[in-house]
Design an enzyme around this catalytic site. Sequence first.
Site, PDB file in Angstrom:
ATOM      1  N   ASN A 217      35.856  39.266  20.264  1.00  0.00           N
ATOM      2  CA  ASN A 217      37.450  39.541  19.425  1.00  0.00           C
ATOM      3  C   ASN A 217      37.711  39.993  19.197  1.00  0.00           C
ATOM      4  O   ASN A 217      37.833  39.674  17.864  1.00  0.00           O
ATOM      5  CB  ASN A 217      37.120  38.785  21.435  1.00  0.00           C
ATOM      6  CG  ASN A 217      38.232  38.220  21.263  1.00  0.00           C
ATOM      7  OD1 ASN A 217      38.479  37.714  20.307  1.00  0.00           O
ATOM      8  ND2 ASN A 217      37.099  37.064  22.072  1.00  0.00           N
ATOM      9  N   LYS A 296      17.335  36.759  10.728  1.00  0.00           N
ATOM     10  CA  LYS A 296      17.648  37.781  11.311  1.00  0.00           C
ATOM     11  C   LYS A 296      17.057  39.001  11.906  1.00  0.00           C
ATOM     12  O   LYS A 296      16.030  38.924  11.667  1.00  0.00           O
ATOM     13  CB  LYS A 296      18.054  38.207   9.799  1.00  0.00           C
ATOM     14  CG  LYS A 296      19.445  39.660  10.121  1.00  0.00           C
ATOM     15  CD  LYS A 296      19.166  40.121   8.506  1.00  0.00           C
ATOM     16  CE  LYS A 296      20.221  41.546   8.437  1.00  0.00           C
ATOM     17  NZ  LYS A 296      19.975  42.948   7.460  1.00  0.00           N
ATOM     18  N   PRO A 314      31.350  27.847  29.734  1.00  0.00           N
ATOM     19  CA  PRO A 314      31.842  27.296  30.285  1.00  0.00           C
ATOM     20  C   PRO A 314      33.614  27.623  30.237  1.00  0.00           C
ATOM     21  O   PRO A 314      33.699  28.395  29.361  1.00  0.00           O
ATOM     22  CB  PRO A 314      32.161  25.450  29.389  1.00  0.00           C
ATOM     23  CG  PRO A 314      31.542  26.012  27.960  1.00  0.00           C
ATOM     24  CD  PRO A 314      30.687  27.021  28.055  1.00  0.00           C
ATOM     25  N   PHE A 336      46.310  32.069  29.522  1.00  0.00           N
ATOM     26  CA  PHE A 336      46.909  33.353  29.589  1.00  0.00           C
ATOM     27  C   PHE A 336      45.950  34.768  30.040  1.00  0.00           C
ATOM     28  O   PHE A 336      44.726  34.252  30.303  1.00  0.00           O
ATOM     29  CB  PHE A 336      46.416  33.760  27.689  1.00  0.00           C
ATOM     30  CG  PHE A 336      47.960  32.919  27.392  1.00  0.00           C
ATOM     31  CD1 PHE A 336      48.322  32.098  26.874  1.00  0.00           C
ATOM     32  CD2 PHE A 336      49.238  34.173  26.208  1.00  0.00           C
ATOM     33  CE1 PHE A 336      49.793  31.059  26.847  1.00  0.00           C
ATOM     34  CE2 PHE A 336      49.955  33.322  26.453  1.00  0.00           C
ATOM     35  CZ  PHE A 336      50.421  31.946  25.966  1.00  0.00           C
ATOM     36  N   LYS A 350      43.902  34.540  39.152  1.00  0.00           N
ATOM     37  CA  LYS A 350      43.505  33.403  37.597  1.00  0.00           C
ATOM     38  C   LYS A 350      44.055  32.116  38.325  1.00  0.00           C
ATOM     39  O   LYS A 350      43.935  31.092  37.963  1.00  0.00           O
ATOM     40  CB  LYS A 350      43.968  34.318  36.773  1.00  0.00           C
ATOM     41  CG  LYS A 350      42.558  34.565  36.444  1.00  0.00           C
ATOM     42  CD  LYS A 350      43.305  35.344  34.534  1.00  0.00           C
ATOM     43  CE  LYS A 350      42.239  36.474  34.104  1.00  0.00           C
ATOM     44  NZ  LYS A 350      42.354  36.787  33.418  1.00  0.00           N
TER      45      LYS A 350
HETATM   46  O1  C5P Z   1      39.230  35.257  29.885  1.00  0.00           O
HETATM   47  P1  C5P Z   1      39.958  35.360  30.994  1.00  0.00           P
HETATM   48  O2  C5P Z   1      41.333  36.269  31.387  1.00  0.00           O
HETATM   49  O3  C5P Z   1      39.848  34.789  32.558  1.00  0.00           O
HETATM   50  O4  C5P Z   1      41.395  33.978  30.586  1.00  0.00           O
HETATM   51  C1  C5P Z   1      42.403  33.028  31.580  1.00  0.00           C
HETATM   52  C2  C5P Z   1      42.780  31.982  30.291  1.00  0.00           C
HETATM   53  O5  C5P Z   1      41.278  31.002  30.802  1.00  0.00           O
HETATM   54  C3  C5P Z   1      43.049  31.701  29.246  1.00  0.00           C
HETATM   55  O6  C5P Z   1      43.929  31.156  28.867  1.00  0.00           O
HETATM   56  C4  C5P Z   1      42.136  31.183  28.372  1.00  0.00           C
HETATM   57  O7  C5P Z   1      42.604  31.140  27.724  1.00  0.00           O
HETATM   58  C5  C5P Z   1      40.968  30.899  30.108  1.00  0.00           C
HETATM   59  N1  C5P Z   1      39.660  30.920  28.826  1.00  0.00           N
HETATM   60  C6  C5P Z   1      38.737  29.464  29.240  1.00  0.00           C
HETATM   61  N2  C5P Z   1      37.656  29.517  28.733  1.00  0.00           N
HETATM   62  C7  C5P Z   1      36.814  30.979  29.261  1.00  0.00           C
HETATM   63  C8  C5P Z   1      37.433  31.885  29.755  1.00  0.00           C
HETATM   64  C9  C5P Z   1      39.243  31.960  29.488  1.00  0.00           C
HETATM   65  O8  C5P Z   1      39.553  28.078  28.295  1.00  0.00           O
HETATM   66  N3  C5P Z   1      35.130  30.624  29.120  1.00  0.00           N
END
Ligand code: C5P
Length: 419
Positions: A217, A296, A314, A336, A350
């Site tokens: 991303n 590949k 995870p 975040f 969240k």
């Molecule tokens: O992707 P999402 O909006 O759920 O991310 C919210 C928070 O969760 C962020 O702080 C991100 O770093 C964390 N996160 C994580 N592991 C993931 C997806 C997101 O620690 N697999």
Amino acid sequence: MLLGISAGIAAYKSAQLARLLKQAGCEVRVVMTEGAQAFIAPLTLQALTGEAVRTSLLDPEAEAGMGHIELARWADTILIAPGTADLMARLALGIADDLLTTLCLASEAERIMAPAMNQAMWRHPATQRNAACLQQDGWRLLGPESGEQACGDTGPGRMLEPEAIMAELATLSSAAHLARQAHEPEQQTQLPAQGLHIAITAGPTREPLDPVRYLSNHSSGKMGYALAAVATELGAQVTLISGPVSLPTPEGVTRIDVETAVEMHATSRRLASECDLFIGCAAVADYRAEAPAEHKIKKRVDEDGLTLKLIKNPDIIADITAMRDAAGGRPFVVGFAAETRDLESYARDKLERKRLDMIVANNVATQGLGFGADHNAALLLWRDGDGEGGEDLPPQPKRELARMIIDRALACLNTRPVH
Ligand code: C5P
């Protein structure tokens, strides 16, 4: 500190910069180019610094007071803000056709510049060449930042705000002890994050599809790196768990590089068991290829499409809030949320679902803010020993936003009951 001001509209901010430098205990002498005086009056700077402002190389009266070579030797640091494209070009070539360029050539002081110009001028290959040349010659360039410009354009070329310049100075060598006093008055006593271990994830993750391709991303890592820099300045021991980004490691920070979400997860779990504050700033990929190809993946001539089977990664931060150490505790966890709509409701969801202590929610649909940008705005929501709280943080450089986030997290940490 010799403050050099050249001819940009950002010159009006140099008055505030001069003030902050004085407040930090610097002895400040100002040199202005001829063009700079069209934007701000020397008298303003004289009033703020208490010193006559120098504007001309061939001024017998001023030279009689302190000759230009003497002035060049006097300075410990030369700080030019704003630095125009023209000044950069002249300095890169070693031209000495006015007082400021002559001083720069004659001085062995630490040299720092905050460039400011129209975005097309900054992007021009000639300016980029000059910027690289100046850096090679030992200049530290601070910024420029991206954003709206006085001329109506949007893009890179805005001078760093005076407060952000002070924060940057605090990380540089000889200017450091002075600027730190202004930026972190607490340092004279106990630093607010002293004794704390803070782990921060930053940047994107990279999920391989085959040996040459991956899913990822646009995360630049800038926010996580700014948090790491600020936390270190506040006295914390900081470990940065970084996805692939092209940013230098902030001074004093321990950096562990990872690529995939699974790697980031393993490292984060290890560190979470020993840290006081865990900040999940990384844009972790939600999914990875179920079975990355060993070789590949070849283009199939007989098929128009290709189906990839993805499986869930995870959730690092949710796993950490579910952790308990031997004493039944876990770190204070800040997450975040990057959203394009319904910021507050998604953030609240969240916060609850991942059982976070604090969430920093950004609207990434706002132009010029968020992913890859130097500025951001945020909605902070938290839960601490005093209950629930929230605060809107307006658009500002990521560095300043980082300071507000860390300050709030430290305040929460102090009121927090053991989990
Ligand atoms: O992707 P999402 O909006 O759920 O991310 C919210 C928070 O969760 C962020 O702080 C991100 O770093 C964390 N996160 C994580 N592991 C993931 C997806 C997101 O620690 N697999």
